[in-house]
Design a protein around this motif. Structure first.
Motif, mmCIF file in Angstrom:
data_model
loop_
_atom_site.group_PDB
_atom_site.id
_atom_site.type_symbol
_atom_site.label_atom_id
_atom_site.label_comp_id
_atom_site.label_asym_id
_atom_site.label_seq_id
_atom_site.Cartn_x
_atom_site.Cartn_y
_atom_site.Cartn_z
ATOM 1 N N THR A 24 0.839 -1.187 0.000
ATOM 2 C CA THR A 24 0.000 0.000 0.000
ATOM 3 C C THR A 24 0.880 1.244 0.000
ATOM 4 O O THR A 24 2.056 1.196 0.351
ATOM 5 N N THR A 33 -3.543 -6.154 -0.723
ATOM 6 C CA THR A 33 -2.960 -5.611 -1.950
ATOM 7 C C THR A 33 -2.075 -6.622 -2.656
ATOM 8 O O THR A 33 -2.022 -6.658 -3.891
ATOM 9 N N PRO A 73 -4.800 -3.979 4.866
ATOM 10 C CA PRO A 73 -4.775 -3.405 3.509
ATOM 11 C C PRO A 73 -3.546 -3.848 2.716
ATOM 12 O O PRO A 73 -3.647 -4.126 1.516
ATOM 13 N N MET A 120 -7.766 -1.188 -2.766
ATOM 14 C CA MET A 120 -6.568 -0.790 -2.044
ATOM 15 C C MET A 120 -5.645 -0.067 -3.030
ATOM 16 O O MET A 120 -5.460 -0.532 -4.163
ATOM 17 N N ILE A 165 -5.608 5.303 1.615
ATOM 18 C CA ILE A 165 -4.981 4.138 0.984
ATOM 19 C C ILE A 165 -6.007 3.081 0.594
ATOM 20 O O ILE A 165 -5.642 2.004 0.134
ATOM 21 N N ALA A 166 -7.276 3.391 0.790
ATOM 22 C CA ALA A 166 -8.351 2.496 0.361
ATOM 23 C C ALA A 166 -9.555 3.331 -0.050
ATOM 24 O O ALA A 166 -9.714 4.482 0.394
ATOM 25 N N GLY A 204 -2.284 0.469 -4.323
ATOM 26 C CA GLY A 204 -1.013 -0.233 -4.245
ATOM 27 C C GLY A 204 0.092 0.512 -4.965
ATOM 28 O O GLY A 204 -0.155 1.368 -5.818
#
Length: 758
Positions: free
Chosen positions: A496, A532, A528, A679, A621-622, A681
């Motif tokens: 992430t 990913t 997360p 997510m 991050i999501a 990445g």
């Protein structure tokens, strides 16, 4: 006109309708990447606006604090607001700057508080680089002074060479200046900030114990004075950068009888090499005589043929010959003359096609716990170098080349960030060994190629952010040419874009962390990250298209998508993780090097899965949406493309056959019911792989690829593009970057001895 204006003002005064003039007050504090400046606009005795500038804060981490903190401060009407999760250093700098600006504006009463701490020993823990284990700092305080600072270097998971640099260099500066605002060490920023924050925590504890106003902590916020001045130096050889290639070049040149000065902007030598695990060398003669009965470890000719075939004729064959046929002599030299120890049973590379035994792992050959030993190897080399008359300066950054009227390089301009001293260093030969430009998003945007893959943009860097390519740019300004500078950065990990700090950890009984050398732990905070890189995920690029077999996202193939990609999940899948855990333990080096350094074990239910994902959404991050179309919009993807990708993937899952990328049937897990999650990445690179063009004697060549720039040489990652092609990632034989660092560093010293003698 003047009469009319005066009359208007008089009328407003009579009616009481004149608003107070808006005033803006600014202040700056040190953030993660440099100064952050806060501007507070005050109108009618209240905050009307807040702006923050922090161009050097890390993209996706500190930059989020720059974006989010102004609104928090404005809405609350105070500087004392909640920090942005995962960006504590940047948030704290913004808060303190806002406090200073508000004080100047008269919104906060300025206090002159006398320091009165309860003398004693205090302990605090703060996270540095490793999320899996905080750094423990013990501070001894008198009623008004920091007496001593001790960092626990045993019960710690931060990388030993980094920790040791902080203990050796930063702690004495804290004591000498009586300040927690000393500069973080370049190359050890996170660990430095953790130690400073822990000392500040201890001071606050002591103030509270004495019932003293916590504002008194500001007495320990002074910034050390810089002595400044200008100094001129002269040497035969100046090596810019003291990582693996630069340190070896300095030693090689010095033992060849030359006068050598080496400089590095970081607080330590060894660079990225000191944080890695292995070095490529092909059939070192003395080592194979001692450890392999004189027999070759591998077929060098076959390996060269494979290398040339892989690079499709784009690599310089004469430079490939150097790594194939001359790296062995360099490894012999590193071992027998300079004390580096290796496992003398070389390993093969990362793929089934890499059958060549060329990876010599540093001893002890554990992935992470050997970094302290590698540091000692470098300590020995540099000690011998200085004992024989070599000189070096750390925390000294070269920023410009000195050239004469013919364009020949005659030295560099440099600056010591701690003392403020400006250096003009004249040299007969300048060797660039600065580690590439992975720490410079602007250069990545400018130079990385779009011809074969969409590579431009800000790549996440697992290596040293101080490798910013400044001297590569200086060489280009001096007329240098490049060679395969657009190749994808050197990627091993994917994860992430940032991580969820502060989650509890769980010990895996009987196992040690491969990177940390400490008991292995895992955390729900890595949910997360593990989603990913899971093989049963669906990974798409910025266009919403699959780009590889997801089994290979965790290590080899994430770079294909460029700087960012997305992992798509349905609530049906997440429900299963919540109730039953992961079907497969996520694999790959990301579970060793990123996050909490231990994958969430297979089959362990994560009851708070959705709460963790909400935290990830808050941190950027999501993403979550009720439909795939809505999710695509959030990701900046064409909805029709993402829907079509999911439909094609789901059809493969139903059929049990992935005709597009060949993923194993057991990993084909359909995207079912929403809401849907993505997510964010990113591939994590150690460094860039392309750079300046050089000839067989390491002279930097001009843009015509023929004419050398007199006095200028380049080694290591600054010149490694001569070995590769922009059509593919760098080779997977294993240890190639360190092999080139050692070989080019060793050989350039010999070249300089011969050329300067003339």
């Amino acid at each position: 006109m003047k009469k009319l204006l005066c009359a208007a003002v008089a009328a407003m005064l009579l009616t009481g309708s004149v608003a107070a003039m808006a005033e803006t007050h600014t202040a700056s504090q040190k953030g993660f990447g440099g100064d952050v400046t806060v501007a507070i606009t005050v109108e009618n005795g209240a905050i009307a606006d807040v702006t923050v500038e922090g161009a050097n804060e890390t993209a996706g981490i500190g930059s989020r604090a720059v974006e989010m903190m102004p609104e928090r401060i404005k809405e609350a009407g105070t500087w004392d607001v909640e920090a942005v999760s995962g960006a504590t250093i940047s948030s704290t700098a913004i808060k303190l700057a806002a406090k200073e600006a508000m004080t100047e504006a008269g919104l906060i009463e300025k206090k002159n508080v006398t320091v009165n701490m309860k003398a004693g020993t205090y302990t605090a823990k703060k996270n540095g680089f490793a999320l899996c284990e905080p750094i423990t700092v013990t501070t001894i305080l008198s009623h008004n002074k920091i007496i001593d600072v001790k960092v626990d270097t045993v019960n710690i998971s931060d990388t030993p060479p980094i920790v040791n640099a902080v203990v050796k260099t930063l702690v004495p500066r804290i004591l000498e200046s009586q300040s927690v605002k000393v500069d973080a060490l370049t190359g050890a920023t996170l660990t430095s900030e953790a130690v400073k924050a822990a000392v500040e925590d201890c001071i606050l504890q002591a103030l509270a114990a004495a019932e003293c106003d916590p504002e008194a902590v500001s007495a320990f916020y002074t910034e050390p004075a810089r002595i400044g001045g200008e100094v001129e130096l002269n040497t035969q050889v100046l090596v810019v950068g003291m990582g693996g290639s630069g340190a070896m070049a300095a030693v090689s040149a010095q033992e060849s009888g030359l006068s050598v000065l080496a400089i590095d902007k970081a607080c330590r030598y060894g660079g990225t090499t000191g944080l890695t695990s292995e070095c490529m060398a092909i059939n070192p003669p003395r080592i194979k005589a001692e450890y392999n009965e004189g027999k070759d470890f591998t077929d060098a000719d076959a390996m060269k043929a494979a290398w040339m075939a892989y690079t499709e004729g784009d690599a310089k064959e004469e430079m490939v010959d150097k790594i194939i046929y001359e790296s062995g002599e360099a490894l012999d030299w590193a071992h027998y003359e300079n004390g580096f120890e290796y496992d003398y049973r070389p390993k093969t590379g990362f793929t089934a096609a890499d059958v060549y035994a060329v990876k010599f792992q540093f001893l002890p050959n554990t992935v992470g716990a050997n970094k302290a030993f590698i540091e000692r190897y470098f300590d020995g080399v540099i000690a011998d170098f200085t004992a024989a008359g070599g000189q070096y300066m750390l925390e000294t950054e070269a920023y410009a080349l000195i050239t004469d009227e013919t364009g020949a390089v005659k030295g560099v301009k440099a600056y010591n960030k701690i003392t403020g001293t400006e250096y003009t260093i004249y040299a007969d030969a300048v060797v660039l060994a600065t580690g590439g430009f992975a720490g410079n998003p602007e250069m990545e945007e400018k130079y990385l190629s779009e011809e074969y893959y969409e590579l431009k943009g800000d790549w996440k860097c697992y290596g040293l952010h101080s490798n910013d390519g400044k001297m590569i740019e200086a060489a280009l300004e001096a007329g240098a040419g490049t060679f395969n500078i657009g190749i994808a950065p050197m990627v091993h990990n994917a994860g992430t874009t940032s991580f969820l700090a502060g989650y509890p950890t769980h010990v895996v009984e009987g196992q040690m962390g491969a990177r940390t050398g400490r008991p292995l732990v895992w955390s729900e905070g890595d949910l997360p990250l593990d989603m990913t890189i899971s093989a049963n995920s669906l990974s798409v690029n910025k266009h919403g298209e699959r780009f590889t077999n997801e089994e290979q996202v965790a290590m080899l193939n994430s770079w294909i998508a460029g700087p960012r990609f997305f992992s798509i999940w349905s609530s049906t899948q997440i429900d299963d993780i919540r109730d039953n855990g992961f079907k497969f333990t996520p694999q790959g080096p990301a579970t060793i090097y990123l996050g909490y350094q231990g994958a969430i074990p297979q089959g362990i239910a994560i009851p708070n899965a959705y709460e963790v994902l909400e935290d990830a959404i808050a941190q950027g991050i999501a993403y979550k949406a009720d439909t795939l179309e809505e999710l695509a919009v959030l990701l900046g993807i064409d909805p029709a493309t993402l829907v079509a990708t999911v439909e094609t993937y789901n059809a493969a899952c139903v059929a049990g056959e992935d005709k597009e990328f060949g993923k194993k049937p057991e990993y084909l897990d359909a995207i079912a019911e929403g809401p849907y999650y993505a997510m964010c990445g990113a591939p994590y690179c150690y460094t860039t792989a392309g750079g300046l063009d050089i000839d067989v004697n390491y002279h930097v060549l001009k843009a015509d690829h023929e004419t050398k720039i007199d006095g200028l040489y380049a080694i290591g990652t600054d010149s490694m593009g001569v070995l590769y092609t922009e059509k593919k990632a760098y080779v997977t034989f294993g240890g190639a970057a360190n092999g080139w660092a050692l070989t080019s560093g060793y050989q350039v010293g010999r070249v300089l001895a011969e050329e300067l003698a003339k």
